[in-house]
Design a protein around this motif. Sequence first.
Motif, PDB file in Angstrom:
ATOM      1  N   VAL A  93      43.750  46.678  43.680  1.00  0.00           N
ATOM      2  CA  VAL A  93      44.942  45.862  43.463  1.00  0.00           C
ATOM      3  C   VAL A  93      44.561  44.457  43.004  1.00  0.00           C
ATOM      4  N   GLY A  94      43.569  43.856  43.689  1.00  0.00           N
ATOM      5  CA  GLY A  94      43.162  42.502  43.318  1.00  0.00           C
ATOM      6  C   GLY A  94      42.631  42.423  41.899  1.00  0.00           C
ATOM      7  N   ALA A  95      41.772  43.373  41.535  1.00  0.00           N
ATOM      8  CA  ALA A  95      41.200  43.348  40.189  1.00  0.00           C
ATOM      9  C   ALA A  95      42.271  43.558  39.128  1.00  0.00           C
ATOM     10  N   CYS A  96      43.200  44.493  39.384  1.00  0.00           N
ATOM     11  CA  CYS A  96      44.200  44.819  38.368  1.00  0.00           C
ATOM     12  C   CYS A  96      45.266  43.742  38.222  1.00  0.00           C
ATOM     13  N   GLU A  97      45.644  43.089  39.302  1.00  0.00           N
ATOM     14  CA  GLU A  97      46.653  42.032  39.154  1.00  0.00           C
ATOM     15  C   GLU A  97      46.082  40.833  38.414  1.00  0.00           C
ATOM     16  N   LEU A  98      44.753  40.638  38.512  1.00  0.00           N
ATOM     17  CA  LEU A  98      44.132  39.548  37.767  1.00  0.00           C
ATOM     18  C   LEU A  98      43.897  39.922  36.308  1.00  0.00           C
ATOM     19  N   GLN A  99      43.549  41.184  36.055  1.00  0.00           N
ATOM     20  CA  GLN A  99      43.259  41.606  34.688  1.00  0.00           C
ATOM     21  C   GLN A  99      44.518  41.782  33.850  1.00  0.00           C
ATOM     22  N   ARG A 100      45.594  42.285  34.480  1.00  0.00           N
ATOM     23  CA  ARG A 100      46.831  42.517  33.733  1.00  0.00           C
ATOM     24  C   ARG A 100      48.049  42.017  34.506  1.00  0.00           C
ATOM     25  N   PRO A 101      48.166  40.723  34.727  1.00  0.00           N
ATOM     26  CA  PRO A 101      49.303  40.196  35.485  1.00  0.00           C
ATOM     27  C   PRO A 101      50.640  40.446  34.801  1.00  0.00           C
ATOM     28  N   ASP A 102      50.622  40.730  33.494  1.00  0.00           N
ATOM     29  CA  ASP A 102      51.859  40.985  32.766  1.00  0.00           C
ATOM     30  C   ASP A 102      52.503  42.319  33.112  1.00  0.00           C
ATOM     31  N   LEU A 103      51.721  43.230  33.731  1.00  0.00           N
ATOM     32  CA  LEU A 103      52.228  44.587  33.979  1.00  0.00           C
ATOM     33  C   LEU A 103      53.009  44.717  35.281  1.00  0.00           C
ATOM     34  N   PHE A 104      52.795  43.796  36.223  1.00  0.00           N
ATOM     35  CA  PHE A 104      53.299  43.995  37.571  1.00  0.00           C
ATOM     36  C   PHE A 104      54.141  42.814  38.035  1.00  0.00           C
ATOM     37  N   ALA A 105      55.187  43.152  38.791  1.00  0.00           N
ATOM     38  CA  ALA A 105      55.986  42.095  39.413  1.00  0.00           C
ATOM     39  C   ALA A 105      55.461  41.745  40.794  1.00  0.00           C
ATOM     40  N   ALA A 106      54.821  42.708  41.459  1.00  0.00           N
ATOM     41  CA  ALA A 106      54.374  42.481  42.828  1.00  0.00           C
ATOM     42  C   ALA A 106      53.111  43.281  43.106  1.00  0.00           C
ATOM     43  N   ALA A 107      52.310  42.765  44.041  1.00  0.00           N
ATOM     44  CA  ALA A 107      51.067  43.422  44.431  1.00  0.00           C
ATOM     45  C   ALA A 107      50.884  43.272  45.937  1.00  0.00           C
ATOM     46  N   ILE A 108      50.503  44.374  46.588  1.00  0.00           N
ATOM     47  CA  ILE A 108      50.200  44.356  48.017  1.00  0.00           C
ATOM     48  C   ILE A 108      48.768  44.833  48.189  1.00  0.00           C
ATOM     49  N   ALA A 109      47.902  43.928  48.638  1.00  0.00           N
ATOM     50  CA  ALA A 109      46.480  44.237  48.838  1.00  0.00           C
ATOM     51  C   ALA A 109      46.200  44.253  50.335  1.00  0.00           C
ATOM     52  N   GLN A 110      45.823  45.419  50.853  1.00  0.00           N
ATOM     53  CA  GLN A 110      45.654  45.594  52.285  1.00  0.00           C
ATOM     54  C   GLN A 110      44.174  45.709  52.651  1.00  0.00           C
ATOM     55  N   VAL A 111      43.769  44.969  53.666  1.00  0.00           N
ATOM     56  CA  VAL A 111      42.389  44.964  54.195  1.00  0.00           C
ATOM     57  C   VAL A 111      41.382  45.155  53.061  1.00  0.00           C
ATOM     58  N   ALA A 112      41.448  44.283  52.101  1.00  0.00           N
ATOM     59  CA  ALA A 112      40.768  44.491  50.814  1.00  0.00           C
ATOM     60  C   ALA A 112      39.374  43.874  50.768  1.00  0.00           C
ATOM     61  N   VAL A 113      38.540  44.465  49.903  1.00  0.00           N
ATOM     62  CA  VAL A 113      37.218  43.912  49.590  1.00  0.00           C
ATOM     63  C   VAL A 113      37.411  42.999  48.387  1.00  0.00           C
ATOM     64  N   MET A 114      37.374  41.682  48.590  1.00  0.00           N
ATOM     65  CA  MET A 114      37.705  40.729  47.536  1.00  0.00           C
ATOM     66  C   MET A 114      36.527  39.871  47.071  1.00  0.00           C
ATOM     67  N   ASP A 115      35.569  39.620  47.960  1.00  0.00           N
ATOM     68  CA  ASP A 115      34.389  38.838  47.584  1.00  0.00           C
ATOM     69  C   ASP A 115      33.270  39.829  47.292  1.00  0.00           C
ATOM     70  N   MET A 116      33.209  40.268  46.029  1.00  0.00           N
ATOM     71  CA  MET A 116      32.279  41.328  45.674  1.00  0.00           C
ATOM     72  C   MET A 116      30.826  40.850  45.563  1.00  0.00           C
ATOM     73  N   LEU A 117      30.585  39.558  45.720  1.00  0.00           N
ATOM     74  CA  LEU A 117      29.207  39.072  45.713  1.00  0.00           C
ATOM     75  C   LEU A 117      28.620  39.004  47.120  1.00  0.00           C
ATOM     76  N   ARG A 118      29.484  39.140  48.142  1.00  0.00           N
ATOM     77  CA  ARG A 118      28.991  39.041  49.516  1.00  0.00           C
ATOM     78  C   ARG A 118      29.466  40.211  50.384  1.00  0.00           C
ATOM     79  N   PHE A 119      29.978  41.269  49.774  1.00  0.00           N
ATOM     80  CA  PHE A 119      30.459  42.389  50.584  1.00  0.00           C
ATOM     81  C   PHE A 119      29.344  43.008  51.422  1.00  0.00           C
TER      82      PHE A 119
END
Length: 697
Positions: free
Chosen positions: A553-579
Amino acid sequence: MPDLTYPPARKVDQTDTYFGTEISDPYRWMEDVDAPELKQWVDAENALTQSWLDEVPQRESLRTRLMALTNYERYSAPTRHGTRYFYSHNTGLQNQAILFWQEGLDGTPHVLIDPNTLSTDGTVALNGISITDDGTLMDYAISDAGSDWVKWRVRDIATGQDLPDIVEWSKFSSATWLKDNSGFFYQGYERPADITPEDALKSANYFHKIYFHKLGTPQSEDLLIFDRPDDRELNMGCAITDDGRYLIISQSRGTSPNNQVTIKDLTQPDSSPILLVTTEEAAFDPIDNDGSYFWFRTTLDAPNSKVIGIDLAQQDLTNPSRDHWQTLIPESTNPLDSVSMVHNTLIAQYLKDAQSHIQLHAPTGELLHTFALPAIGTADGFDGKRTDTETFFTFTNFTTPATVYRLDLTTLETTPYRRPNVAFDPSLFETRQVFYPSKDGTRIPLFLTHRKGITLDGQNPTLLYGYGGFNIALPPAFAPAYVLWMEMGGIYAQAGLRGGGEYGEAWHEAGTKLKKQNVFDDFIAAAEYLIAERYTSPAKLAISGGSNGGLLVGACELQRPDLFAAAIAQVAVMDMLRFDKFTIGWAWKADYGSPSENEEEFRAIYRYSPLHNIVPGRKYPATLITTADHDDRVFPAHSFKYAAALQAAAPPHSEANPLLIRIETRAGHGAGMPLSKRVELTADQYAFLTRTLEMCY
């Protein structure tokens, strides 16, 4: 929507260098999850989010209706041990299901353990059980506040009383009993000399081990049975064969499905272990044995899996070869998901376009029968022993709650054993499966579930869900939340993305490491398909996913914000350099790659890592980030840092979408979360979508 004033989040001067590239990490301080400053920020964020959701007038009615839909009896498929049957049951609104036992199929149920009595708020959960073959003893694992750490206890089934035995510092563990009930094997980590609660939540876990606990002795006397001090990243698993002779030890690297196999003959305790598979080139899952003859499901030279036979009597046990291995059930075009042996019959569970397909085979591999399921959907279970004449399975799909069936393997007659009744009319809804092309032309499956007779005018609120990782498939399944969404007039769309297990190991590998972008392309293409076919439009489309799906969800809302009105990211892996720095995160390198050790993988990860690809001033979809303060699977700092960075980059005008975070207390990654908390979380998510998608229902 009105301006939102986000709680201030301090920035620090923290820079790391990866292969010559300097990368700022201004919210590194949020990794100290017990810091008073962070607690103040969490409280302020929760207050802001709740005040925003409280302005949604439908929120309470959503919660009330979801409670009504959730209030139905739920049973697990029973398993037999000796003359006793064991199963879990929830009357409807209990926070945790209760474990029961009874003599025979029609016996009087007895409560074996009620997790609801273990804490006042329902946050202590039953995490795993193991029952002796004769059904007299059970060891059970308890987790607190959603943690992956568990504590094992032993219960006398007839009396319901616990024995003095306690085993701690166990994680990612099963338990398996010796056949004489004298003790059990389990997996865990060496007890640390001194550790704080924060360290237990945060510290990386290495050197998984197998121990044996003898009943009536303290844990300090437990025997170390197997470990690999030469390789800290191997995770252990073990099981005893039904005849009690062999201990089968699996060693896998992180989350990779591939594993090594070591077999220990328990009748010869001083003998050397049999190193049957010493490389991680494929997956080897034991099915059963008949003396020295073993059945395995494997992906060796078969990405969709096959069944092989191995006779240890034909092996040089000091240097086993593959010369006498037999292929019994060849690889199919459909992935072979699992195999069990009941009534001397191999029950093969396939996935066919992400739907269950069941075949019965002779022990020598010949196809005996293609088993008909009640409808298109998902079957699970089929457990038992080779000598049993019956087995049980559950069947479900998007509009059918899990129904338990009994299969008589002597007659192949299937009868409903326990059928739930939910307060909705399934005939009002329909499910279809469609296929769409991804960016590179790959054919992707998509389930669509909604009210019958919808109009394809582009105005249907649509919730697109995906996962796409770790060889995990998303087959049809029932959830009261899906029904509520459809009653609200929404379409529920579930995509089977690469990286998952929908089409076997090749499908999984096509969404890993340097190919991870394929997963995001598949999800984006699903959104484009839904819009092109006029199911919905960007103003009415929301995306959702959890854990690895939250990264999606995080990657796609940043790559194509024009496609979506809303995004729900649950217990997500967001810092891919320190996972890989926290708890079991290092194990995910099998799917993600290693940002610290491999430059090519770092470059690929850095291009999509959500925390590192936020563009200041860009308008992103309305976003609700959810996490939990005790998540020791995906460390909550992932969500904290992403929320702070997203809010700091928001455009400073009233047209900006809300960017909110909801932090659950005394909860973890999701497993064992009490029903009351799950209902409140879903009600908040749907209230968020009601407001952001401007839904009328």
